[in-house]
Design a protein around this motif. Structure first.
Motif, short mmCIF file in Angstrom:
data_model
loop_
_atom_site.label_atom_id
_atom_site.label_comp_id
_atom_site.label_asym_id
_atom_site.label_seq_id
_atom_site.Cartn_x
_atom_site.Cartn_y
_atom_site.Cartn_z
N ALA A 1 48.50 77.60 14.64
CA ALA A 1 49.76 76.86 14.76
C ALA A 1 50.02 76.05 13.49
O ALA A 1 51.17 75.98 13.00
CB ALA A 1 49.72 75.96 15.98
N CYS A 2 48.98 75.46 12.94
CA CYS A 2 49.11 74.72 11.68
C CYS A 2 49.45 75.66 10.52
O CYS A 2 50.29 75.34 9.67
CB CYS A 2 47.83 73.95 11.38
SG CYS A 2 47.46 72.60 12.53
N LEU A 3 48.79 76.83 10.47
CA LEU A 3 49.09 77.81 9.42
C LEU A 3 50.52 78.31 9.53
O LEU A 3 51.18 78.56 8.51
CB LEU A 3 48.11 78.99 9.52
CG LEU A 3 46.65 78.69 9.18
CD1 LEU A 3 45.78 79.91 9.41
CD2 LEU A 3 46.51 78.21 7.73
N ALA A 4 51.02 78.45 10.76
CA ALA A 4 52.41 78.89 10.95
C ALA A 4 53.39 77.85 10.41
O ALA A 4 54.42 78.20 9.80
CB ALA A 4 52.68 79.14 12.43
N SER A 5 53.07 76.57 10.60
CA SER A 5 53.94 75.51 10.09
C SER A 5 53.96 75.50 8.57
O SER A 5 55.02 75.32 7.94
CB SER A 5 53.47 74.15 10.63
OG SER A 5 53.62 74.09 12.02
N ILE A 6 52.78 75.70 7.95
CA ILE A 6 52.73 75.76 6.48
C ILE A 6 53.52 76.96 5.97
O ILE A 6 54.27 76.87 4.99
CB ILE A 6 51.27 75.83 6.01
CG1 ILE A 6 50.53 74.53 6.38
CG2 ILE A 6 51.19 76.06 4.50
CD1 ILE A 6 49.04 74.56 6.10
N THR B 1 50.89 71.33 20.41
CA THR B 1 52.14 70.71 20.89
C THR B 1 52.92 70.09 19.74
O THR B 1 54.16 70.24 19.65
CB THR B 1 51.81 69.63 21.94
OG1 THR B 1 51.06 70.21 23.00
CG2 THR B 1 53.09 69.02 22.50
N ILE B 2 52.23 69.38 18.85
CA ILE B 2 52.91 68.75 17.71
C ILE B 2 53.54 69.79 16.80
O ILE B 2 54.69 69.64 16.35
CB ILE B 2 51.92 67.87 16.92
CG1 ILE B 2 51.47 66.68 17.76
CG2 ILE B 2 52.56 67.38 15.61
CD1 ILE B 2 50.39 65.84 17.11
N ASN B 3 52.82 70.87 16.52
CA ASN B 3 53.36 71.91 15.65
C ASN B 3 54.58 72.59 16.26
O ASN B 3 55.51 72.96 15.55
CB ASN B 3 52.28 72.95 15.35
CG ASN B 3 51.39 72.55 14.19
OD1 ASN B 3 51.75 72.67 13.03
ND2 ASN B 3 50.21 72.02 14.53
N ILE B 4 54.56 72.76 17.57
CA ILE B 4 55.75 73.34 18.23
C ILE B 4 56.90 72.35 18.18
O ILE B 4 58.05 72.72 17.94
CB ILE B 4 55.42 73.72 19.69
CG1 ILE B 4 54.41 74.88 19.73
CG2 ILE B 4 56.68 74.11 20.45
CD1 ILE B 4 53.94 75.24 21.12
N PHE B 5 56.59 71.07 18.36
CA PHE B 5 57.63 70.04 18.39
C PHE B 5 58.34 69.89 17.04
O PHE B 5 59.55 69.62 16.99
CB PHE B 5 57.00 68.70 18.80
CG PHE B 5 57.97 67.56 18.83
CD1 PHE B 5 58.85 67.42 19.90
CD2 PHE B 5 58.01 66.61 17.81
CE1 PHE B 5 59.76 66.37 19.94
CE2 PHE B 5 58.90 65.56 17.85
CZ PHE B 5 59.78 65.43 18.93
N ILE B 6 57.60 70.07 15.93
CA ILE B 6 58.22 69.84 14.60
C ILE B 6 58.92 71.09 14.05
O ILE B 6 59.40 71.06 12.92
CB ILE B 6 57.17 69.35 13.59
CG1 ILE B 6 56.10 70.42 13.33
CG2 ILE B 6 56.54 68.05 14.04
CD1 ILE B 6 55.11 70.05 12.24
N ILE B 7 58.97 72.17 14.82
CA ILE B 7 59.72 73.35 14.35
C ILE B 7 61.20 73.00 14.26
O ILE B 7 61.80 72.59 15.26
CB ILE B 7 59.54 74.55 15.32
CG1 ILE B 7 58.08 75.00 15.36
CG2 ILE B 7 60.44 75.71 14.91
CD1 ILE B 7 57.81 76.10 16.35
#
Length: 438
Positions: A100-105, A174-180
């Motif tokens: 999830a973190c890699l997806a955000s980056i 949850t945080i990574n989904i929230f900041i999309i």
């Protein structure tokens, strides 16, 4: 054609993610590695192709498909492993948290490469970069996952820490989904892009740092717990050693006095004083110490068994010990000692709550094969045993008894089993422990 590849590439990261989840579980597979690889690879390839076409056709984000797919895959993942569902689910969540973190980056990189991309998927370059990141992480994590994490999973001394571990990856997911960002153009407003990149990279670093701290904490707890166990076993061995020394000393004195006893007996016989002879023989037989000193050839197990044997004798609990175990064992001595001490302590507690005339404990242990030890402990009980869904609960607190829970974990970690049954006022514990083949 390239447009269709974009959602497929996003879904393709499930392949390295699944591989990473299985790395620490190589010793806990229910089916052979070759068959498992073929099943998962074909399933994931089909999911990437069909799921990618579905997302492309209806122009929906792949996360809408990844979330339910992750749930189904987690169920299948846990079903293919011998470990507890709790451990398996935690590993799956841990991998998902990193990805999830890699997806955000990757989302930030994609927004830089394709500033006008308003479609629900990464651009082609972004999708390729996402997969590269995921495979690089698999290669970097290969050794720690297949060694350090594997050791944590195999270690039953820290089983309770898995009850809280899931919170960490769940929060980061949850945080990574929230900041999309719902509108990708928001990232190009002011300095939001720089802040978004910093946040994503920081979250990945923090997550990996927390994983490392969890490992250090778990290893520390494990070392302390092992030290406590070893000290307990050493204490039992010391108690048995002291008891043996005392018995040996008494036997030495008894032999020394035997010459005098024979002289006195001879005098009674010469006088034909049969009444005094009978009385003297009765007193003399009571003064001779018991010779029941050795219960098992293995010194560690003998120390634990001897400790409880003398406790039973002191409390006047009838007991039978039959430990047919050799001096050298392929099964861990620590595991056998822990299983025995838990079962014998439970038997002692149950016996103390039972009428004195009904007390009896039987302990049997033998080799079934070169690497399998069978242990059986039977004891009478007062007829009140808490049981829920086939699991015997503690008589002192709510939930499964700590002793039976520990025995179950120790047995199952090596592919063995344990079974607790009650019938006609007798509680029986059957345990099979597996070791390394010679």
């Amino acid at each position: 054609m390239t447009e269709m590849l974009r959602p497929m590439l996003e879904l393709a990261v499930l392949i390295p993610g699944t591989l990473l989840a299985y790395l620490p579980m190589k010793q806990h597979l229910k089916i052979k590695m070759g068959a498992l690889t073929a099943i998962w690879l074909s399933t994931l390839l089909m999911l990437c192709i069909v799921g990618g076409l579905f997302c492309y056709s209806f122009e929906i984000k792949t996360i809408s498909l990844i979330l339910p797919a992750f749930m189904l895959m987690s169920v299948a993942y846990c079903a293919t492993l011998k470990t507890s569902i709790l451990k398996s689910a935690n590993i799956a969540l841990a991998v998902c948290g990193v990805y999830a973190c890699l997806a955000s980056i990757t989302r930030a990189i994609d927004a830089i490469v394709y500033p006008k991309n308003i479609e629900p998927w990464f651009g082609l370059t972004g999708g390729i970069v996402f997969n590269i990141f995921c495979w690089i992480f698999v290669m970097l994590a290969f050794y720690p996952a297949s060694h350090a994490v594997c050791d944590l999973i195999d270690d039953e001394n820290i089983a309770h820490t898995w009850y809280v571990f899931w919170i960490l990856p769940a929060v980061f997911i949850t945080i990574n989904i929230f900041i999309i960002p719902w509108n990708p153009n928001i990232l190009h407003t002011g300095r939001i892009m720089q802040g978004y990149i910093v946040i994503c990279c920081t979250m990945l670093g923090l997550l990996l740092l927390f994983y490392a701290l969890f490992y250090i904490m778990a290893k520390s707890l494990n070392n302390n717990h092992k030290l406590t166990q070893e000290n307990t076993i050493l204490y039992m061995q010391q108690e048995q050693y002291n008891t043996l020394n005392k018995a040996i000393e008494e036997t030495r004195h008894a032999r020394h006095d035997m010459r005098h006893h024979l002289s006195i007996l001879n005098s009674f016989v010469k006088r034909k004083d049969w009444a005094d002879l009978e009385n003297y023989l009765s007193k003399m037989s009571k003064s001779i110490p018991s010779s029941e000193l050795k219960l098992c050839e293995n010194n560690a197990i003998d120390g634990v068994a001897g400790h409880y044997y003398h406790r039973y004798k002191d409390l006047e609990i009838p007991c039978v010990f039959k430990l047919e175990l050799p001096k050298e064992l392929s099964v861990s001595e620590i595991d056998i000692c822990l299983v025995l001490s838990n079962l014998l302590e439970n038997a002692l507690e149950a016996s103390m709550r039972t009428a004195p005339d009904k007390r009896r404990i039987t302990v049997l242990a033998r080799m079934h094969s070169d690497n399998v030890v069978l242990i059986k402990v039977e004891n009478f009980y007062n007829g009140v045993v808490k049981e829920k869904n086939g699991i015997f609960e503690s008589s002192k607190h709510s939930g499964e008894g700590i002793g039976t829970q520990s025995v179950r974990r120790i047995a199952e970690k090596g592919g063995g089993y344990c079974r607790f049954t009650q019938k006609d006022g007798i509680f029986t514990a059957d345990v099979m422990l597996r070791g390394n083949s010679k």
